[in-house]
Every structure is written in structure tokens, then in C-alpha cells.
Motif scaffolding. Structure first.
Motif, mmCIF file in Angstrom:
data_model
loop_
_atom_site.group_PDB
_atom_site.id
_atom_site.type_symbol
_atom_site.label_atom_id
_atom_site.label_comp_id
_atom_site.label_asym_id
_atom_site.label_seq_id
_atom_site.Cartn_x
_atom_site.Cartn_y
_atom_site.Cartn_z
ATOM 1 N N LEU A 258 0.825 -1.209 0.000
ATOM 2 C CA LEU A 258 0.000 0.000 0.000
ATOM 3 C C LEU A 258 0.854 1.251 0.000
ATOM 4 N N MET A 259 1.889 1.259 0.840
ATOM 5 C CA MET A 259 2.748 2.438 0.930
ATOM 6 C C MET A 259 3.526 2.667 -0.366
ATOM 7 N N VAL A 260 4.016 1.595 -0.977
ATOM 8 C CA VAL A 260 4.775 1.736 -2.222
ATOM 9 C C VAL A 260 3.866 2.250 -3.332
ATOM 10 N N LEU A 261 2.675 1.664 -3.452
ATOM 11 C CA LEU A 261 1.742 2.106 -4.489
ATOM 12 C C LEU A 261 1.315 3.554 -4.276
ATOM 13 N N SER A 262 1.201 3.953 -3.019
ATOM 14 C CA SER A 262 0.720 5.292 -2.704
ATOM 15 C C SER A 262 1.782 6.368 -2.888
ATOM 16 N N TYR A 263 3.064 6.015 -2.651
ATOM 17 C CA TYR A 263 4.098 7.051 -2.579
ATOM 18 C C TYR A 263 5.247 6.897 -3.563
ATOM 19 N N GLN A 264 5.202 5.859 -4.438
ATOM 20 C CA GLN A 264 6.339 5.672 -5.326
ATOM 21 C C GLN A 264 6.452 6.766 -6.390
ATOM 22 N N THR A 265 5.345 7.458 -6.664
ATOM 23 C CA THR A 265 5.426 8.573 -7.615
ATOM 24 C C THR A 265 5.878 9.867 -6.940
ATOM 25 N N LYS A 266 5.887 9.863 -5.614
ATOM 26 C CA LYS A 266 6.255 11.070 -4.866
ATOM 27 C C LYS A 266 7.722 11.056 -4.453
ATOM 28 N N TYR A 267 8.239 9.861 -4.116
ATOM 29 C CA TYR A 267 9.619 9.749 -3.643
ATOM 30 C C TYR A 267 10.433 8.830 -4.545
ATOM 31 N N PRO A 268 11.719 9.118 -4.728
ATOM 32 C CA PRO A 268 12.604 8.171 -5.421
ATOM 33 C C PRO A 268 12.834 6.942 -4.541
ATOM 34 N N ASP A 269 13.305 5.843 -5.145
ATOM 35 C CA ASP A 269 13.458 4.586 -4.404
ATOM 36 C C ASP A 269 14.367 4.716 -3.191
ATOM 37 N N THR A 270 15.413 5.521 -3.312
ATOM 38 C CA THR A 270 16.345 5.673 -2.191
ATOM 39 C C THR A 270 15.634 6.247 -0.966
ATOM 40 N N GLU A 271 14.830 7.291 -1.167
ATOM 41 C CA GLU A 271 14.129 7.915 -0.059
ATOM 42 C C GLU A 271 12.961 7.066 0.414
#
Length: 296
Positions: A258-271
Motif C-alpha cells: 500500500l505504501m509503495v503504491l501510494s508514494y512511489q510517484t512522490k519519492y525516489p526509491d532511495t528515499e
């Protein structure tokens, strides 16, 4: 308080200033003001209506939004009381008056203004924090008792607040997590909406006792779970924007997904991996295992 006295009876004005200074207030005194020279802001203005009515009207117009204006009047008429109050003055006091009565009025209106400002601040805050909850398609009828089932406590709260304002009834808030909720319900003496939260935390026998207790009361109950056995009217109202519901405990993998789907467009993978407390390699492995497509 910062107070301006506009009074052409010098003895009376000096007496007022002396008393207010003794009470610790800051006072300015003028006999007949030039409206263009009034540049300071005051908490309270004591305005004599023995001044020309046009001048009184101008002073009230300038200060009515920022100051409490109390009229000092020698007689009551449309010109000295009715019209100035229509223009924005708050109250009047007849000359001669007891100084304690004037001071009582000052503190009364100061307290009223403070309460009004605090109320407006709280209303603005409630409106701000609940701005993403749309209740336009939900009708909460003024029929009691009633149960609101929701995935968000805030959704229930907003419905209750709106009903309270609509029917002009105060709210008594009681959490059913409290060990004294029964005493609190029985202690309500004035007419109000009894708003009971956390119904889902009660055991079955406690729920049954509560339902019997509130049968004849103006009561709204809030639950974060589905209540099959509730015998009275129920309304379901969920927040579709809420990422995590309150009705289920998520597995760790479901949470990560859920968190990855929700925020992967907002943060780069490192962050994103840092915020999740895992390595970037682990994030890559989670994506592969959980079938999460990486979006740019």
C-alpha cells in the motif's frame, strides 16, 4: 485593555480614566476628536452621544469591526441609542452611572468577544481538518438513537457537528473507552446530542446494556466496525480517501504494498526505502514478490 474615552464632560471623563487606570488598563481621553487623527486601535471605546450624531456615526463606522463601542448617554432616543447600536455600537449606559456597573460591562463584552473569537477559530479549524470529507450525499436525520458506521472517526464527527448546527443542539462527548461512561450518560441533564464514540470496543453484553440505556435519549453512536445487531437506525459513511481502514489489521506485506503504491510517484526509491526502514535492494525484492509495477 487599551481603552479610548471620548467624552466632553471633563469631570466624568477624568473619573472614568482614574478608575480604569487603577484597574491596570491603558487609557486615552479626548473631548471632541478629529476623525482623521484617530489612528490607534483600541479594545474598547467609550463614546459620548452628546457629540454631533454625524461624528458619532463616523467613529462607530471606523471602529465597529475592531473595538467594543459602549455609548455614554444622557437620555434615550433614536439618535442617542437606537441608531448608533444599529450602526455597530454594542451597548449603552445611562449617565449618571455607578462606576462598577461600567466596569462590569467592559469585562462582560471583553469576555464575549474572546469567546466569539475562540469559537470562530475552532470552527475554522474543524472546517480545515475535515475539508476532504464530502457529506453532500449523506443525510443524518434528527431521529435518535442512531448509529454511524465508518472507517474514519472524523467522518462520524463531521456528521454530528453538522447536525448539531442544523438543529441548534449542543453536543455532549462521551468515549465508551471510559470506565465511567454509564455514569456520564446518566449525568447528562440538559438537552443535548449525546455523542458516544468507540462503540466497537465494547463487549457484547456491554453493547446490549448501552442500547437499553439510550433508547429514550438523543443519542448518536459511532463505531469503526459493522454492527449487525444494532436494533435502531444505522448510517454507513466511509472516507474513500483514507489509505488505511480501521476495521482490519494489515499484514506487513500488505502495508508495504500500500505504501509503495501510494508514494512511489512522490519519492525516489532511495528515499522511499529509507522511509520504510528497508534497503533499496529489499524494496526491489518486495516489488518483485508482491507484483508491484514501478511507475515513473
Amino acid at each position: 485593555m487599551n481603552i479610548l474615552i471620548i467624552e466632553n464632560e471633563i469631570y466624568l471623563a477624568q473619573k472614568i480614566v482614574s478608575r480604569l487606570l487603577d484597574d491596570g488598563h491603558s487609557c486615552d481621553y479626548i473631548e471632541s476628536p478629529n476623525i482623521d487623527n484617530l489612528t490607534k486601535e483600541y479594545d474598547i471605546i467609550l463614546l459620548s452621544t452628546s457629540l454631533p450624531s454625524a461624528l458619532c456615526k463616523s467613529i462607530i463606522k471606523r471602529y465597529k469591526e475592531i473595538s467594543i463601542i459602549i455609548l455614554l448617554v444622557s437620555y434615550i432616543s433614536d439618535e442617542t441609542v437606537t441608531n448608533p447600536i444599529k450602526d455597530g455600537a454594542k451597548d449603552y449606559i445611562m449617565k449618571p452611572f455607578i462606576m462598577d456597573e461600567l466596569v462590569r460591562k467592559l469585562y462582560h463584552y471583553k469576555e464575549c468577544r474572546s469567546i466569539k473569537r475562540e469559537l470562530q477559530t475552532l470552527r475554522d479549524y474543524v472546517k480545515f481538518v475535515m475539508s476532504d470529507i464530502d457529506t453532500s450525499d449523506v443525510l443524518l436525520p434528527p431521529s435518535f438513537p442512531i448509529l454511524i458506521e465508518s472507517n474514519s472517526q472524523m467522518c462520524s464527527d463531521k456528521l454530528v457537528f453538522e447536525l448539531s448546527r442544523k438543529i441548534d443542539m449542543p453536543i455532549t462527548f462521551i468515549s465508551l473507552n471510559s470506565t465511567t461512561w454509564q455514569k456520564q450518560i446518566n449525568a447528562v441533564q440538559f438537552k443535548s446530542i449525546i455523542y458516544l464514540t468507540d462503540f466497537h470496543t465494547l463487549k457484547r453484553n456491554a453493547k446490549e446494556n448501552l442500547i437499553k440505556l439510550i433508547e429514550d435519549k438523543d443519542c448518536i453512536i459511532s463505531s469503526l466496525e459493522t454492527e449487525v445487531d444494532f436494533p435502531h437506525r444505522k448510517i454507513e459513511f466511509n472516507n474513500n480517501n483514507q489509505l488505511i481502514t480501521n476495521t482490519n489489521i494489515m499484514t506487513i506485506n500488505d502495508y508495504v504494498k500500500l505504501m509503495v503504491l501510494s508514494y512511489q510517484t512522490k519519492y525516489p526509491d532511495t528515499e522511499l526505502s529509507k522511509k520504510l526502514g528497508i534497503s533499496r535492494k529489499s524494496l526491489w525484492e518486495k516489488r518483485k514478490k508482491l507484483g508491484i509495477e514501478k511507475k515513473k
